[in-house]
Design an enzyme around this catalytic site. Structure first.
Site: not given
Length: 491
Positions: A340, A437
């Protein structure tokens, strides 16, 4: 409305999250339809949850703690389990998430004025969570003893008095001063709030519990409150995802293992439980490196985790000299994974022309991937299933991010999500970035990835291990707490 009981702490980080999760699992094992609820949470560790009635099949954000507690209840998480989530972006400001969606940004002082407007959303979610449930277990935030904030409180007694939910006070004996913290809370609470407390419990006790018998008598003398039990240090809690970054400050490296994974502790680190499956691997040592310390030269892998403030954390990354450490790591043949915000940092540049994250409009990246990122106001929030490109194995996780990333290295994607390429891989295959994630939760992928680094992965089923840990915590609470009394006092 379902019956309910609330756990509030004498301070932050007293273990409420794990206790609520354990009590949720204990109630589930008794055949109760139980749900978790936390009116207000502050954490950059967020999860994607369902928005009931939203037909666009997206998702909203809640704290990872309520996601874990929903698992303990055996139900799918919804945004109503945590209607207000604060995601700190600076030392004095945070993004405000209401019922899963971005509500705006607020400085700490402005948020205090805003809270009275948010109580309606809290009570609306409260009603929705209780529908069809037998029991709701509520987690407070911070401490009810913060009486300077009481007039606008929505997280502790402000909620408990409005919703008429009885409270069990939690004291942490490990930090010391537990008798004073409980007696002091009793002393300074106004009578209206004090009446909501039906008793207390002591958490994180080490050693012979009988040594605290006189302490229980002393607390009873000061407060008149009953004690529901003394909970020992729960070893199984270490196998559960951690929500608060406070825990990172206590992590230290252990015995020598086959692979050392270094994780820089970014100032606005987010979703660091991405590393938990690696921590659970017997041949892997995960070291969280605090500011001011060097990235260890013997690390075989550096993971740059998520961030709530990519440009701010990127600038601090350089101030710490971690960019030089990372370059040395690459020259030694080391591997790098960026997740991310960490993925965005690995590129050539990060731009924020609309100043979404702050006043700095662009920052030079770490240059390990030939990509660039532009921040955009629309946030991607969704659960995903995907497939790893390097290993052609299934993945499952979630996305919570701002920004669009482009560049030559994206032609070597790390994953395919819903038919669309995600992430990037360097030409030599040793630097990998992704927006997803939960990458390491996929057991087959984790095993192959570790094998590519010369490490034999185990047969660990990470998600099953979390379920076992919840069972173990619940079993310990049944032994050391009067759970019948706690559940019986719910109303």
């Amino acid at each position: 409305m379902a019956r309910a009981i609330m756990l509030q702490g004498t301070g932050s980080d007293v273990g409420k999250t794990v206790l609520v999760a354990g009590l949720c699992r204990a109630a589930k094992k008794r055949g109760l339809k139980v749900r978790p609820f936390k009116p207000q949470n502050m954490s950059n560790n967020a999860a994607v949850a369902d928005i009931p009635g939203d037909n666009n099949r997206g998702g909203g954000e809640i704290g990872r703690a309520q996601w874990l507690q929903a698992i303990a209840c055996g139900v799918e998480p919804t945004v109503h389990m945590n209607p207000v989530l604060l995601k700190p972006q600076t030392d004095v400001g945070a993004q405000v998430i209401v019922q899963g969606k971005v509500f705006g940004e607020a400085r700490a002082r402005d948020y205090q004025a805003l809270k009275s407007r948010l109580m309606d959303a809290v009570l609306d979610s409260w009603a929705k969570v209780g529908e069809g449930a037998d029991l709701v277990i509520v987690e407070g935030a911070g401490s009810p003893a913060e009486i300077n904030l009481r007039s606008r409180d929505i997280a502790n007694m402000g909620f408990a008095t409005r919703a008429n939910v009885p409270v069990v006070l939690v004291g942490d004996i490990d930090r010391g001063g537990v008798i004073a913290s409980i007696a002091g809370t009793h002393l300074i609470l106004p009578e209206e709030d004090r009446r909501m407390i039906v008793g207390y419990l002591i958490n994180k006790f080490r050693g012979d519990v009988s040594l605290f018998d006189d302490g229980i008598k002393a607390i009873e003398g000061f407060t008149g409150w009953r004690c529901f039990g003394v909970v020992p240090w729960l070893k199984a809690a270490a196998r559960l995802p951690s929500e608060d970054s406070v825990v990172l400050e206590r992590l230290a490296s252990g015995e020598k293992r086959a692979l050392k994974v270094a994780v820089p502790m970014l100032g606005r680190i987010a979703n660091f439980d991405d590393l938990d499956p690696l921590k659970a691997e017997p041949q892997v040592e995960v070291v969280f490196v605090p500011p001011g310390q060097r990235l260890p030269e013997d690390a075989g892998l550096v993971v740059i985790p998520g961030s709530k403030s990519t440009i701010g954390d990127l600038l601090q990354f350089r101030e710490n000299g971690w960019d030089r450490d990372l370059l040395g790591h690459r020259k030694r043949g080391g591997h790098v994974v960026g997740i991310c915000g960490g993925f965005q940092m690995l590129g050539r540049i990060v731009r924020d022309p609309q100043r979404i994250e702050g006043s700095v409009t662009e920052a030079e990246g770490l240059g390990l991937l030939d990509i660039e990122t532009v921040m955009e106001p629309e946030k991607t929030v969704r659960n995903v299933t995907a497939r790893s490109v390097p290993f052609d194995l299934p993945l499952e996780g979630y996305e919570i991010h701002l920004g669009r990333t482009t560049g030559p290295d994206t032609r070597r994607p790390s994953a395919v999500i819903n038919g669309v390429d995600d992430g990037a891989i360097s030409a030599d295959g040793k630097v990998l970035g992704t927006y997803m994630h939960g990458l390491f939760c996929a057991n087959a992928f984790r095993g192959k990835f570790l094998e590519s680094l010369g490490v034999n992965g185990s047969d660990l089923d990470y998600r099953a291990e979390v379920e076992r840990a919840l069972d173990d915590v619940a079993a310990e609470l049944e032994v050391h707490l009067d759970c019948d009394a706690i559940f019986g006092l719910a109303r």
